[in-house]
Design an enzyme around this catalytic site. Structure first.
Site, PDB file in Angstrom:
ATOM      1  N   CYS A 165      -7.894  -2.413  30.525  1.00 41.52           N
ATOM      2  CA  CYS A 165      -8.879  -1.381  30.831  1.00 41.52           C
ATOM      3  C   CYS A 165      -8.288   0.020  30.798  1.00 41.52           C
ATOM      4  O   CYS A 165      -7.094   0.205  30.959  1.00 41.52           O
ATOM      5  CB  CYS A 165      -9.417  -1.584  32.249  1.00 41.52           C
ATOM      6  SG  CYS A 165     -10.630  -2.879  32.395  1.00 41.52           S
TER       7      CYS A 165
ATOM      8  N   CYS B  63     -11.980   2.880  34.294  1.00 44.69           N
ATOM      9  CA  CYS B  63     -12.988   1.821  34.165  1.00 44.69           C
ATOM     10  C   CYS B  63     -13.766   1.639  35.470  1.00 44.69           C
ATOM     11  O   CYS B  63     -13.215   1.673  36.562  1.00 44.69           O
ATOM     12  CB  CYS B  63     -12.333   0.489  33.793  1.00 44.69           C
ATOM     13  SG  CYS B  63     -13.560  -0.819  33.539  1.00 44.69           S
TER      14      CYS B  63
ATOM     15  N   CYS C 168     -11.396  -4.475  27.442  1.00 43.89           N
ATOM     16  CA  CYS C 168     -12.563  -4.604  28.301  1.00 43.89           C
ATOM     17  C   CYS C 168     -13.818  -4.159  27.551  1.00 43.89           C
ATOM     18  O   CYS C 168     -13.801  -3.188  26.819  1.00 43.89           O
ATOM     19  CB  CYS C 168     -12.347  -3.731  29.537  1.00 43.89           C
ATOM     20  SG  CYS C 168     -13.807  -3.443  30.527  1.00 43.89           S
TER      21      CYS C 168
ATOM     22  N   CYS D  94     -15.275  -0.541  29.500  1.00 43.50           N
ATOM     23  CA  CYS D  94     -14.678   0.794  29.301  1.00 43.50           C
ATOM     24  C   CYS D  94     -14.132   0.969  27.880  1.00 43.50           C
ATOM     25  O   CYS D  94     -13.717   2.067  27.511  1.00 43.50           O
ATOM     26  CB  CYS D  94     -13.598   1.062  30.334  1.00 43.50           C
ATOM     27  SG  CYS D  94     -12.192  -0.050  30.177  1.00 43.50           S
TER      28      CYS D  94
END
Ligand SMILES: [Zn+2]
Length: 356
Positions: A39, A43, A70, A73
């Site tokens: 991430c 995030c 992810c 994000c």
């Protein structure tokens, strides 16, 4: 594999994650051992336990180590801020490629945004509304067409002005003279000038029909006149008459007392961006300084630090547009179009006047 193993910085990285600090997004990604996902620090997903987190220099390093980006994000895509800037840049390209004005709603659709958000973001990124931006673009085109020797009516039309009652009036406003005069090499629009010396050295003050258009500083009159010729190649230069000489006295007074308010008509010619920067410079009080990034922030374009420096260097009105009040981020004087020594001298004079 470029994983970080530095306890101290890992602590500050974890802090950035905990506070969802988006300034850290360009600096690293974090990966979660239990989920196999990596991430951006900002995030919005729920935070993992610290002991399950690894830090990587970038998303590629995390992917190499077996983590998946992810979905929320999207660390493998450009940052949202960058994506928005890219859309506005695209809109500017569409405008540049079109020979006719494009209405806001249509432009917004073409970059997949709502008109409301598009308008706001456009202003944020360029500092101008889409309408004002197109106006500046037409002005630039008109100058180019006329410089290429295009006939006046045709040039005005091709620059994207709509025909109608204010067809010429708009063009005149933009050029500061009628298009016909401009076409004839500024009808050799006349620029009056005077050279002299003051405590900053030699100066040259020039005036167009609209106001003071150049204040230059230097060490000898000859090179100042040469500089003026280069700045206004399409104008005929003339030694100033008596009424102009009186106005010059006012300018000299400002050169010697830089904090003074100026009540002179100024003919400020520059691109829309330059005008914005110069306007911001005029807001810096005498005796104070600002950095290039301060100015970039103030005009709402924090990324444009280099362009701000460029606009400062293109200033034609010494002292009156106080580009000498702009210094480097660390406070160092950095460059000055009319010499760093002169910049230092000006700042010293202003600091002194402030104490008085
Ligand atoms: Zn995420």
């Amino acid at each position: 594999m470029k994983q970080f193993f530095d306890e101290v910085s890992d602590e500050s990285r974890w802090q950035a994650v905990e506070t969802r600090d988006n300034r850290a997004d360009e600096q690293f990604v974090f990966a979660v051992k239990t989920t196999g996902i990596c991430c951006r620090p900002s995030c919005s997903a729920r935070h993992p336990l610290r002991k399950n987190v690894l830090f990587f220099e970038n998303v590629a390093a995390a992917v190499d180590a077996g983590f998946r980006p992810c979905k929320r994000c999207q660390p493998d895509k450009p940052a949202p801020e960058q994506q928005r800037i890219d859309r506005i840049t695209e809109a500017c390209r569409i405008l540049e490629a079109s020979s006719e004005p494009i209405v806001l709603a249509e432009l917004a659709v073409r970059v997949a945004m709502s008109p409301f958000h598009f308008h706001r973001l456009f202003k944020q990124v360029t500092g101008l509304t889409p309408h004002a931006w197109q106006k500046a673009l037409r002005a630039k085109r008109l100058r180019e067409q006329l410089n290429e020797g295009e006939g006046v009516t045709r040039a005005v039309f091709e620059a994207g002005y709509q025909s109608g009652s204010n067809f010429y009036q708009q063009a005149n406003e933009v050029l500061g003279m009628t298009a016909k005069q401009y076409r004839r090499g500024g009808a050799r629009a006349t620029i009056q000038f005077v050279v002299g010396s003051c405590r900053l050295g030699e100066f040259l003050v020039a005036q167009s029909e609209r106001g003071i258009c150049a204040i230059l500083l230097g060490n000898d009159a000859q090179s100042l006149i040469h500089e003026l010729e280069t700045l206004f190649p399409n104008s005929s230069l003339d030694v100033g008459d008596e009424s102009f000489a009186r106005r010059v006295a006012q300018v000299v007074s400002v050169l010697e007392h830089p904090g003074q308010q100026v009540a002179l008509p100024l003919d400020i010619q520059g691109t829309a961006f330059q005008q914005q920067v110069w306007q911001a410079l005029r807001q810096i009080p005498a005796g104070q300084t600002a950095s290039y990034s301060d100015i970039a922030q103030r005009i709402g374009k924090p990324q444009a630090v280099r362009a701000v420096a460029g606009a400062c260097a293109a200033n034609k009105l010494a002292v009156v547009i106080p580009c000498h009040r702009v210094v480097r981020n660390d406070g160092a004087l950095s460059g000055y179009r009319w010499g760093v020594d002169r910049k230092r001298q000006l700042l010293e004079i202003e600091a002194k006047q402030r104490e008085e």
